[in-house]
Write a protein that holds these residues in place. Structure first.
Motif, mmCIF file in Angstrom:
data_model
loop_
_atom_site.group_PDB
_atom_site.id
_atom_site.type_symbol
_atom_site.label_atom_id
_atom_site.label_comp_id
_atom_site.label_asym_id
_atom_site.label_seq_id
_atom_site.Cartn_x
_atom_site.Cartn_y
_atom_site.Cartn_z
ATOM 1 N N ASP A 18 -31.967 25.584 -24.119
ATOM 2 C CA ASP A 18 -33.243 26.078 -24.117
ATOM 3 C C ASP A 18 -34.110 25.347 -24.359
ATOM 4 O O ASP A 18 -35.223 25.384 -23.625
ATOM 5 C CB ASP A 18 -33.126 27.136 -25.467
ATOM 6 N N LEU A 19 -34.028 24.134 -24.966
ATOM 7 C CA LEU A 19 -34.931 22.967 -25.167
ATOM 8 C C LEU A 19 -35.310 22.421 -23.859
ATOM 9 O O LEU A 19 -36.306 22.431 -23.206
ATOM 10 C CB LEU A 19 -34.532 22.062 -26.089
ATOM 11 N N ALA A 20 -34.128 22.054 -23.254
ATOM 12 C CA ALA A 20 -34.340 21.606 -21.727
ATOM 13 C C ALA A 20 -35.168 22.244 -20.799
ATOM 14 O O ALA A 20 -35.968 21.988 -20.432
ATOM 15 C CB ALA A 20 -32.904 21.275 -21.131
ATOM 16 N N ALA A 21 -34.762 23.773 -20.893
ATOM 17 C CA ALA A 21 -35.543 24.643 -20.082
ATOM 18 C C ALA A 21 -37.070 24.799 -20.250
ATOM 19 O O ALA A 21 -38.054 24.534 -19.723
ATOM 20 C CB ALA A 21 -34.890 26.180 -20.357
ATOM 21 N N LYS A 22 -37.284 24.589 -21.683
ATOM 22 C CA LYS A 22 -38.726 24.703 -22.313
ATOM 23 C C LYS A 22 -39.207 23.467 -21.537
ATOM 24 O O LYS A 22 -40.614 23.587 -21.294
ATOM 25 C CB LYS A 22 -38.779 25.021 -23.493
ATOM 26 N N ARG A 24 -38.658 21.606 -19.175
ATOM 27 C CA ARG A 24 -38.717 21.663 -17.757
ATOM 28 C C ARG A 24 -39.966 22.562 -17.235
ATOM 29 O O ARG A 24 -40.642 22.096 -16.576
ATOM 30 C CB ARG A 24 -37.379 21.976 -17.345
ATOM 31 N N ASP A 25 -40.059 23.798 -17.895
ATOM 32 C CA ASP A 25 -40.891 24.498 -17.648
ATOM 33 C C ASP A 25 -42.629 23.952 -18.056
ATOM 34 O O ASP A 25 -43.539 24.059 -17.202
ATOM 35 C CB ASP A 25 -41.024 25.975 -18.595
ATOM 36 N N LEU A 26 -42.498 23.184 -19.144
ATOM 37 C CA LEU A 26 -43.786 22.620 -19.253
ATOM 38 C C LEU A 26 -44.089 21.366 -18.224
ATOM 39 O O LEU A 26 -45.369 21.548 -17.983
ATOM 40 C CB LEU A 26 -43.688 21.461 -20.861
ATOM 41 N N ILE A 27 -43.268 20.671 -18.061
ATOM 42 C CA ILE A 27 -43.354 19.889 -16.651
ATOM 43 C C ILE A 27 -43.829 20.610 -15.401
ATOM 44 O O ILE A 27 -44.796 20.292 -14.723
ATOM 45 C CB ILE A 27 -42.139 18.938 -16.449
ATOM 46 N N MET A 28 -43.041 21.710 -14.996
ATOM 47 C CA MET A 28 -43.175 22.693 -13.920
ATOM 48 C C MET A 28 -44.787 23.102 -13.928
ATOM 49 O O MET A 28 -45.355 23.392 -12.893
ATOM 50 C CB MET A 28 -42.048 23.372 -13.802
ATOM 51 N N ALA A 29 -44.886 23.530 -15.088
ATOM 52 C CA ALA A 29 -46.341 24.288 -14.936
ATOM 53 C C ALA A 29 -47.637 23.130 -15.401
ATOM 54 O O ALA A 29 -48.751 23.502 -14.959
ATOM 55 C CB ALA A 29 -46.440 25.042 -16.431
ATOM 56 N N GLN A 60 -30.283 15.638 -20.520
ATOM 57 C CA GLN A 60 -29.937 16.739 -19.567
ATOM 58 C C GLN A 60 -30.776 16.839 -18.366
ATOM 59 O O GLN A 60 -30.319 16.733 -17.258
ATOM 60 C CB GLN A 60 -29.896 18.096 -20.254
ATOM 61 N N LEU A 61 -32.160 16.610 -18.688
ATOM 62 C CA LEU A 61 -33.223 16.539 -17.771
ATOM 63 C C LEU A 61 -33.181 15.340 -16.865
ATOM 64 O O LEU A 61 -33.332 15.256 -15.617
ATOM 65 C CB LEU A 61 -34.519 16.624 -18.341
ATOM 66 N N GLN A 62 -32.524 14.248 -17.395
ATOM 67 C CA GLN A 62 -32.629 12.918 -16.696
ATOM 68 C C GLN A 62 -31.584 13.435 -15.640
ATOM 69 O O GLN A 62 -31.914 12.772 -14.310
ATOM 70 C CB GLN A 62 -31.938 11.999 -17.509
ATOM 71 N N ALA A 131 -58.304 30.221 -4.770
ATOM 72 C CA ALA A 131 -59.018 29.027 -5.912
ATOM 73 C C ALA A 131 -58.922 29.496 -7.322
ATOM 74 O O ALA A 131 -59.607 28.743 -8.254
ATOM 75 C CB ALA A 131 -60.352 28.916 -5.313
ATOM 76 N N GLY A 132 -58.336 30.520 -7.463
ATOM 77 C CA GLY A 132 -57.882 31.009 -8.764
ATOM 78 C C GLY A 132 -56.927 30.025 -9.309
ATOM 79 O O GLY A 132 -56.571 29.367 -8.798
ATOM 80 N N GLU A 133 -56.878 30.171 -10.605
ATOM 81 C CA GLU A 133 -55.769 29.227 -11.443
ATOM 82 C C GLU A 133 -54.345 30.037 -11.670
ATOM 83 O O GLU A 133 -53.729 29.504 -12.417
ATOM 84 C CB GLU A 133 -56.496 28.914 -12.788
ATOM 85 N N GLN A 134 -54.204 31.174 -11.037
ATOM 86 C CA GLN A 134 -53.141 31.972 -11.154
ATOM 87 C C GLN A 134 -52.018 31.593 -10.341
ATOM 88 O O GLN A 134 -51.372 32.301 -9.788
ATOM 89 C CB GLN A 134 -53.187 33.560 -11.192
ATOM 90 N N ALA A 135 -52.056 30.258 -10.283
ATOM 91 C CA ALA A 135 -50.666 29.808 -9.084
ATOM 92 C C ALA A 135 -49.579 29.822 -9.609
ATOM 93 O O ALA A 135 -48.565 30.446 -8.901
ATOM 94 C CB ALA A 135 -51.134 28.201 -9.316
ATOM 95 N N PRO A 136 -49.086 29.927 -11.000
ATOM 96 C CA PRO A 136 -47.707 30.181 -11.401
ATOM 97 C C PRO A 136 -47.237 31.532 -10.899
ATOM 98 O O PRO A 136 -46.227 31.524 -10.548
ATOM 99 C CB PRO A 136 -47.913 30.167 -13.119
#
Lengths: 236, 236
Positions: A18-22, A24-29, A60-62, A131-136
């Motif tokens: 879960d931590l790894a996923a979180k 990763r999401d932080l980076i992806m976002a 794990q992310l590495q 041009a909005g910020e709703q890219a995700p």
DNA sequence: CATGTACTCTTTGGATCCAATAGTTCGAAG
DNA sequence: CTTCGAACTATTGGATCCAAAGAGTACATG
């Protein structure tokens, strides 16, 4: 379904995963920027755990190649060189082409319609919020298109490999691209439609080829973005 | 060379990485059997370190899919289902075909000769030691053949992806196959020769196709092995 | 004033400690 | 004799502690 089963067999969700996923999401976002440091203490504090599981998550992310770990210097979000992006997308293009080829003989009418609808929705959605910020949101929709095809292909490992490939680069930028640039958006939409058309026609070669050029083009755009920005990323 | 640079950028060799590599080798060599438990304390004692780096190494291995981690129950060497092997080798076939295709326009005379020589050496070597236990040597030689082609292809990510794919299964069995079964050995040799011939002729399509069928066949053989043995692995 | 060196401070890396969990075994009751 | 249950044990998981390494800074010296 195969993904779920696979995850099950590989690793029933635990805290480190879960931590790894979180993270990763932080980076992806993009919340942790490209080149940004990943301080273990900060992450531990953020998630209310000790440093130990954070360290394991980082390891794990590495393996995925999203972050780079310098000994005694900590981990940073990797800044991919443009040629790395091109290389990865060439591989991804080959794999997604295979997925499209395999999907031809398996896809149903309903799934074809689903693809078309989701593509149309994505287009209208991103056009409205230009041009909005709703890219995700847009990224999710774009991913759904590709994910559905790989799922239909019926090869779980294929899906996993493509995912790993995508997971190697922060993807908030790639979604920004499409949302920002209207030409890219139009082209992206048209390419998706051509893919669906080929799938509907039952033309495996065409579907594979359309998918290949589509992914290559996306890779090119992303690589160009990195070329432009790579110098300014570090300064801020 | 790109591999080295990649490795440099990703993670300059540290202790945990070494541990992960050593454990991976143990599994690949079959010293830790399929389905075998990986007890952290044992590994720590074996390598003369504490459990902490071992745990991180295990997490690293977990991402590769070679081992499965059950919460609070520890890690085991995954026993791949035959269909998983087939799926993975279908993906690998596509990628190695791409590598062969790309290699056509880049390969030199010397490299062609090198491939031929190494293939011949591998054949004679394994024929001499038929039913012997020097399978690892053979595996190394066989890997060298494929690795050289992917290196020549000039796409580092492609090589890494193929490596990840191979790293998902213990491969001591696949080398046992070729060493034990003389028919497999002969076919393997002939297929390699056809690939080299296609490369030499500069026929990209042929090289890709020969490579694809070669890898698919290897995957089939490996999958069949798992089908036969899968039931007996657990009992010992 | 510039440069080199030493010191400090921040952050990672490894070891140890304690808690939590799941499997196993032994025992008791039906 | 079988089955259910509870306690015990082996092993993992998370937290804390201390050592080590690198970078930045300040100070001293040429």
């Amino acid at each position: 379904m195969p993904d779920q089963a696979d995850e099950e067999a590989l690793s029933p969700a635990t805290l480190v995963d879960d931590l790894a996923a979180k993270i990763r999401d932080l980076i992806m976002a993009g919340e942790i920027p490209i080149g940004g440091q990943l301080r273990q203490a900060d992450l531990a504090a953020t998630f209310g755990v000790s440093r130990t599981p954070v360290r394991e998550a980082i390891r794990q992310l590495q393996s995925g190649g999203l972050i780079a770990v310098h000994p005694n210097r900590g981990a940073v979000v990797r800044v991919p060189a443009p040629w790395e992006v091109r290389e990865a997308y060439e591989v991804r293009a080959e794999l997604e082409a295979l997925a499209a080829r395999r999907a031809v003989s398996r896809i149903t009418r309903e799934q074809l319609d689903e693809l078309e609808v989701s593509n149309r929705e994505m287009y209208e959605h991103s056009a409205a919020q230009s041009a909005g910020e709703q890219a995700p949101t847009h990224r999710r929709a774009n991913d759904a298109f590709h994910t559905l095809i790989t799922e239909i292909s019926g090869n779980a490992r294929l899906g996993r490999t493509i995912e790993d490939l995508n997971g190697a680069f922060p993807r908030n930028v790639s979604s920004q691209l499409i949302v920002t640039d209207s030409r890219h958006r139009d082209e992206n939409f048209a390419e998706h439609e051509r893919i669906v058309a080929a799938l509907r026609a039952g033309d495996a070669d065409a579907a594979a080829e359309e998918m290949r050029v589509h992914v290559i083009k996306a890779g090119d755009a992303l690589a160009r973005w990195y070329e432009q920005r790579s110098s300014t990323v570090f300064s801020g």
